[in-house]
Design a protein around this motif. Structure first.
Motif, PDB file in Angstrom:
ATOM      1  N   LEU A 213     -22.623 -42.762  18.334  1.00 38.04           N
ATOM      2  CA  LEU A 213     -22.433 -42.073  17.061  1.00 38.04           C
ATOM      3  C   LEU A 213     -21.090 -42.438  16.456  1.00 38.04           C
ATOM      4  O   LEU A 213     -20.109 -42.641  17.172  1.00 38.04           O
ATOM      5  CB  LEU A 213     -22.479 -40.559  17.257  1.00 38.04           C
ATOM      6  N   ALA A 214     -21.052 -42.531  15.147  1.00 46.83           N
ATOM      7  CA  ALA A 214     -19.775 -42.699  14.469  1.00 46.83           C
ATOM      8  C   ALA A 214     -18.932 -41.444  14.658  1.00 46.83           C
ATOM      9  O   ALA A 214     -19.461 -40.347  14.856  1.00 46.83           O
ATOM     10  CB  ALA A 214     -19.997 -42.968  12.983  1.00 46.83           C
ATOM     11  N   GLY A 215     -17.616 -41.600  14.621  1.00 40.52           N
ATOM     12  CA  GLY A 215     -16.712 -40.465  14.768  1.00 40.52           C
ATOM     13  C   GLY A 215     -16.094 -40.085  13.438  1.00 40.52           C
ATOM     14  O   GLY A 215     -16.076 -40.876  12.489  1.00 40.52           O
ATOM     15  N   LEU A 216     -15.584 -38.871  13.361  1.00 42.60           N
ATOM     16  CA  LEU A 216     -14.943 -38.379  12.140  1.00 42.60           C
ATOM     17  C   LEU A 216     -13.448 -38.638  12.210  1.00 42.60           C
ATOM     18  O   LEU A 216     -12.794 -38.331  13.216  1.00 42.60           O
ATOM     19  CB  LEU A 216     -15.193 -36.881  11.973  1.00 42.60           C
ATOM     20  N   ILE A 217     -12.904 -39.215  11.135  1.00 42.13           N
ATOM     21  CA  ILE A 217     -11.461 -39.435  11.026  1.00 42.13           C
ATOM     22  C   ILE A 217     -11.007 -38.890   9.668  1.00 42.13           C
ATOM     23  O   ILE A 217     -11.805 -38.819   8.727  1.00 42.13           O
ATOM     24  CB  ILE A 217     -11.088 -40.918  11.160  1.00 42.13           C
ATOM     25  N   PRO A 218      -9.744 -38.494   9.534  1.00 43.08           N
ATOM     26  CA  PRO A 218      -9.288 -37.984   8.238  1.00 43.08           C
ATOM     27  C   PRO A 218      -9.372 -39.067   7.168  1.00 43.08           C
ATOM     28  O   PRO A 218      -9.021 -40.233   7.411  1.00 43.08           O
ATOM     29  CB  PRO A 218      -7.830 -37.586   8.506  1.00 43.08           C
ATOM     30  N   GLY A 219      -9.862 -38.707   5.974  1.00 42.78           N
ATOM     31  CA  GLY A 219      -9.865 -39.632   4.851  1.00 42.78           C
ATOM     32  C   GLY A 219      -8.445 -39.933   4.406  1.00 42.78           C
ATOM     33  O   GLY A 219      -7.508 -39.179   4.675  1.00 42.78           O
ATOM     34  N   LYS A 220      -8.278 -41.043   3.697  1.00 43.11           N
ATOM     35  CA  LYS A 220      -6.934 -41.493   3.328  1.00 43.11           C
ATOM     36  C   LYS A 220      -6.204 -40.476   2.463  1.00 43.11           C
ATOM     37  O   LYS A 220      -5.072 -40.092   2.771  1.00 43.11           O
ATOM     38  CB  LYS A 220      -7.021 -42.838   2.595  1.00 43.11           C
ATOM     39  N   SER A 221      -6.830 -40.022   1.390  1.00 41.90           N
ATOM     40  CA  SER A 221      -6.149 -39.085   0.487  1.00 41.90           C
ATOM     41  C   SER A 221      -5.876 -37.757   1.187  1.00 41.90           C
ATOM     42  O   SER A 221      -4.824 -37.147   0.994  1.00 41.90           O
ATOM     43  CB  SER A 221      -6.980 -38.871  -0.772  1.00 41.90           C
ATOM     44  N   PHE A 222      -6.819 -37.295   2.013  1.00 43.34           N
ATOM     45  CA  PHE A 222      -6.640 -36.043   2.735  1.00 43.34           C
ATOM     46  C   PHE A 222      -5.456 -36.141   3.694  1.00 43.34           C
ATOM     47  O   PHE A 222      -4.609 -35.233   3.770  1.00 43.34           O
ATOM     48  CB  PHE A 222      -7.925 -35.706   3.494  1.00 43.34           C
ATOM     49  N   GLN A 223      -5.356 -37.258   4.416  1.00 44.15           N
ATOM     50  CA  GLN A 223      -4.254 -37.433   5.364  1.00 44.15           C
ATOM     51  C   GLN A 223      -2.924 -37.586   4.639  1.00 44.15           C
ATOM     52  O   GLN A 223      -1.892 -37.089   5.103  1.00 44.15           O
ATOM     53  CB  GLN A 223      -4.519 -38.654   6.254  1.00 44.15           C
ATOM     54  N   GLN A 224      -2.928 -38.250   3.477  1.00 48.18           N
ATOM     55  CA  GLN A 224      -1.699 -38.398   2.705  1.00 48.18           C
ATOM     56  C   GLN A 224      -1.173 -37.037   2.255  1.00 48.18           C
ATOM     57  O   GLN A 224       0.037 -36.782   2.301  1.00 48.18           O
ATOM     58  CB  GLN A 224      -1.948 -39.302   1.493  1.00 48.18           C
ATOM     59  N   GLN A 225      -2.084 -36.168   1.834  1.00 54.12           N
ATOM     60  CA  GLN A 225      -1.660 -34.827   1.421  1.00 54.12           C
ATOM     61  C   GLN A 225      -1.074 -34.054   2.602  1.00 54.12           C
ATOM     62  O   GLN A 225      -0.055 -33.373   2.469  1.00 54.12           O
ATOM     63  CB  GLN A 225      -2.851 -34.066   0.832  1.00 54.12           C
ATOM     64  N   ARG A 226      -1.702 -34.167   3.758  1.00 52.44           N
ATOM     65  CA  ARG A 226      -1.193 -33.451   4.929  1.00 52.44           C
ATOM     66  C   ARG A 226       0.170 -33.991   5.354  1.00 52.44           C
ATOM     67  O   ARG A 226       1.078 -33.221   5.682  1.00 52.44           O
ATOM     68  CB  ARG A 226      -2.188 -33.562   6.088  1.00 52.44           C
ATOM     69  N   GLU A 227       0.311 -35.323   5.365  1.00 53.59           N
ATOM     70  CA  GLU A 227       1.581 -35.908   5.766  1.00 53.59           C
ATOM     71  C   GLU A 227       2.683 -35.574   4.767  1.00 53.59           C
ATOM     72  O   GLU A 227       3.837 -35.363   5.151  1.00 53.59           O
ATOM     73  CB  GLU A 227       1.431 -37.435   5.896  1.00 53.59           C
ATOM     74  N   THR A 228       2.323 -35.522   3.496  1.00 56.61           N
ATOM     75  CA  THR A 228       3.315 -35.175   2.478  1.00 56.61           C
ATOM     76  C   THR A 228       3.793 -33.745   2.667  1.00 56.61           C
ATOM     77  O   THR A 228       4.997 -33.454   2.599  1.00 56.61           O
ATOM     78  CB  THR A 228       2.715 -35.340   1.075  1.00 56.61           C
TER      79      THR A 228
END
Length: 654
Positions: A385-400
């Motif tokens: 099965l494919a795994g779930l990873i944070p999307g780019k924009s979502f991760q950018q918001q969290r890191e910011t």
């Protein structure tokens, strides 16, 4: 900032109230749960249909051509489960579909004709009865029934009922007993070689055809043997999936009040391959077990025990589905570490995909912009099965958000929230905060592509590491052993040439204004000043070595990495990391150096800092435990560039 806080609060709320759960994950699976009996199943289907229609009637009540309360006999008839309706009128309702089983449309059409023929015969019988009856009430009852049977919606519903009744009792073909029919055939042929009987010769002839090879090929396939979907009106959908023992279903569910909804269909599972389950479908039953009102954990435990044929009773999603489009795989390099077990926002922890900085991820679905589905490079065969990873924009918001909070010390936070400020100061602070939140500066993923270097254009090799890590010694060793294969770029300088020096051999001697002009134009990979003279290595000098067919060796400073990557030189950067403090002391002692303990500690700390801040620029890392081993590893990495394609930023190939 307020928008960001609201976003996190919303995500946190969803994580608590609408948490997803994988309906099953790879693991031990036990007894087969059999499908329910067909007649009981139909009664439950009718119950769900009645419930859905009652909901719609409450929203919009309209006038009906036929009043079921006008006749006691008609009211009883409409409640008969064999008729399959809960209201004798369909005015104002959705049109019932004519679709039947997708696997056998011809048979479905024939069954539809049979149903219509039976209705026509029933109408003829009612007309005859109408003429024979003398009682007024009975004539009125018959007229109402004839009006009902003449309606097109009723005819379609009856056609579907006939199709369902026949299909529910059909026999499912058994699975092949063996996938080694060809081996058994060869054994029998050996036995029959000496046989002269007519039957033996005939059997031997039959066993020589290629059909048994095809049998083994089909029997050995690990795939869902059969998928079935069927619409019972447009309100309830019946889906049958064949779940293999080692193939997970690949779907997540979430609770919405008392309902259990399909929240996500994961790539690589039986649900995705069949295309029969869609996001937003409400699960009513699984193999006859009612699901409504159950917690997602109960649904997970239930499906863990099931294998073989799974029959889902669903209410199709009312969401408007976008037109299907061909999914393209995007390859990215991760620039941060991720562990789903530490992420409170991951919608389904069981399906979270952990990775480390530098890993290549194959993103196969971005349907959910916040949570992509991906495989880690090299794990495709072991990861069904494919795994779930944070999307780019979502991760950018969290890191910011994380960076904004981390950058504020307790003293600064006190000044920010409690100290009085005039309007000009507040405006300045807001502007500074907005300017600092630049998502493009937050490193998350970079799109990558495979690149195979041409034989006549070798990629430059950049060695980088802290002082005393040994990267400069490795470069000198390569240049001395194979000068015809490796070379350095001739640097530029503003100092005057000496007697033995020739322009273009030891240095490119240029004027200071010319050097500064080229420096401002970004033509230097690295530059510096020594004793009031400027020195630097230009991209043109590196390109000259590449055009000669040799490999350009560079010893880099961290500030040169961004400039080198922004050029079109396609560098391959290798980080030379120091060993432990004790081992580093021994290596330096063998070279006649006696560093102090604080100097050794500084080398290791500097290496850790370089890897933390610039590790996303490194293509490989060599720990210099032993000079000879490090040299052989360096040669291996360089030679690999000629034999294996490497992942490079897609922007380099545009």
């Amino acid at each position: 900032m307020s928008h960001m806080n609201g976003y996190v609060q919303e995500a946190s709320g969803q994580a608590k109230s609408h948490r997803e759960r994988a309906v099953d994950c790879p693991g031990d699976e036990s007894s087969l749960v059999k499908s329910p009996h067909s007649s009981a199943h139909m009664e439950r289907i009718q119950h769900y249909q009645e419930e859905l229609k009652k909901r719609r009637e409450e929203d919009s009540r309209g006038k009906h051509d036929i009043d079921p309360n006008a006749s006691l006999r008609l009211k009883k008839l409409s409640q008969n489960p064999k008729v399959g309706i809960d209201n004798p009128t369909f005015e104002g309702k959705e049109k019932v579909t004519k679709d039947t089983f997708l696997q056998d449309p011809v048979a479905g059409e024939l069954r539809g004709e049979e149903g219509r023929t039976e209705l026509a015969e029933l109408l003829q019988a009612l007309k005859w009865a109408h003429h024979c009856l003398t009682d007024a009430q009975s004539q009125q009852d018959v007229e109402l029934i004839m009006q009902l049977l003449a309606k097109e919606d009723f005819k379609n519903a009856y056609t579907i009922y006939i199709a369902v009744s026949q299909q529910m009792t059909r026999v499912i073909p058994t699975s092949p007993l063996t996938a080694q029919a060809e081996d058994l055939c060869q054994e029998v042929q050996k036995i029959l070689q000496s046989s002269q009987h007519k039957e033996g010769l005939e059997l031997n002839a039959l066993l020589t055809n290629p059909h048994l090879q095809a049998h083994d090929s089909v029997a050995g396939q690990e795939m869902a043997e059969e998928s079935l979907t069927q619409y019972i009106g447009e309100t309830v959908k019946l889906v049958r999936l064949e779940k293999a023992r080692d193939t997970p279903l690949g779907a997540t569910v979430r609770n919405d009040m008392d309902s259990v909804l399909v929240s996500r269909v994961v790539k690589g599972g039986a649900a995705e391959k069949s295309g029969l389950l869609t996001e937003g479908d409400e699960i009513l039953e699984i193999n006859g077990t009612s699901i409504r009102g159950k917690h997602v954990n109960e649904v997970h435990d239930l499906l863990q025990q099931m294998q073989g044929t799974l029959t889902f009773l669903l209410i199709p999603s009312s969401q408007i589905k976008p037109a299907p489009h061909r999914q393209t795989v995007m390859h990215v390099r991760a620039y941060f570490d991720y562990d789903p077990s530490d992420d409170p926002f991951v919608p389904c922890r069981e399906l979270g995909l952990s990775f480390q900085k530098g890993d290549i991820l194959h993103v196969i679905s971005q349907d959910d912009p916040n949570w992509w589905q991906a495989y880690r490079d090299g794990d495709e065969d072991n990861q069904p099965l494919a795994g779930l990873i944070p999307g780019k924009s979502f991760q950018q918001q969290r890191e910011t958000l994380k960076k904004t909070i981390t950058d504020r010390s307790p003293e600064h936070q006190g000044r920010l929230w409690y100290a009085k400020k005039n309007k000009r100061q507040k405006k300045k602070s807001t502007t500074t905060l907005s300017r600092n939140i630049d998502y493009d500066d937050i490193l998350t993923y970079e799109e990558m592509s495979l690149y195979h270097q041409p034989a006549n254009r070798k990629r430059p090799i950049g060695l980088i590491g802290p002082t005393n890590s040994g990267h400069d010694e490795l470069r000198r060793r390569l240049l001395s052993i194979e000068p015809e294969k490796f070379a350095v770029a001739v640097p530029h300088t503003t100092r005057n040439s000496r007697i033995h020096e020739r322009n273009g051999r030891e240095y490119h001697f240029v004027s200071r204004p010319g050097f500064e002009t080229d420096l401002a134009a970004g033509k230097f990979i690295e530059s510096g000043e020594y004793e009031k003279n400027l020195y630097g290595t230009s991209t043109d000098s590196v390109r000259h070595v590449i055009n000669s067919g040799r490999i350009c060796m560079l010893c880099l400073h961290t500030r040169s990495l961004q400039v080198l990557r922004s050029s079109n030189l396609k560098p391959y950067v290798i980080f030379i990391a120091p060993p432990s403090q004790e081992r580093l002391r021994s290596l330096l002692a063998s070279d006649g150096k006696t560093p102090k303990p604080e100097e050794l500690k500084e080398v290791i700390e500097k290496a850790r800092e370089m890897e933390q801040n610039f590790g996303h620029f490194f293509d490989a890392t060599i720990v210099n435990m032993d000079p000879d081993q490090a040299f052989h590893e360096l040669r291996r990495l360089i030679d690999k560039l000629d034999t294996e394609p490497q992942w490079v930023p897609t922007s380099w190939l545009c």
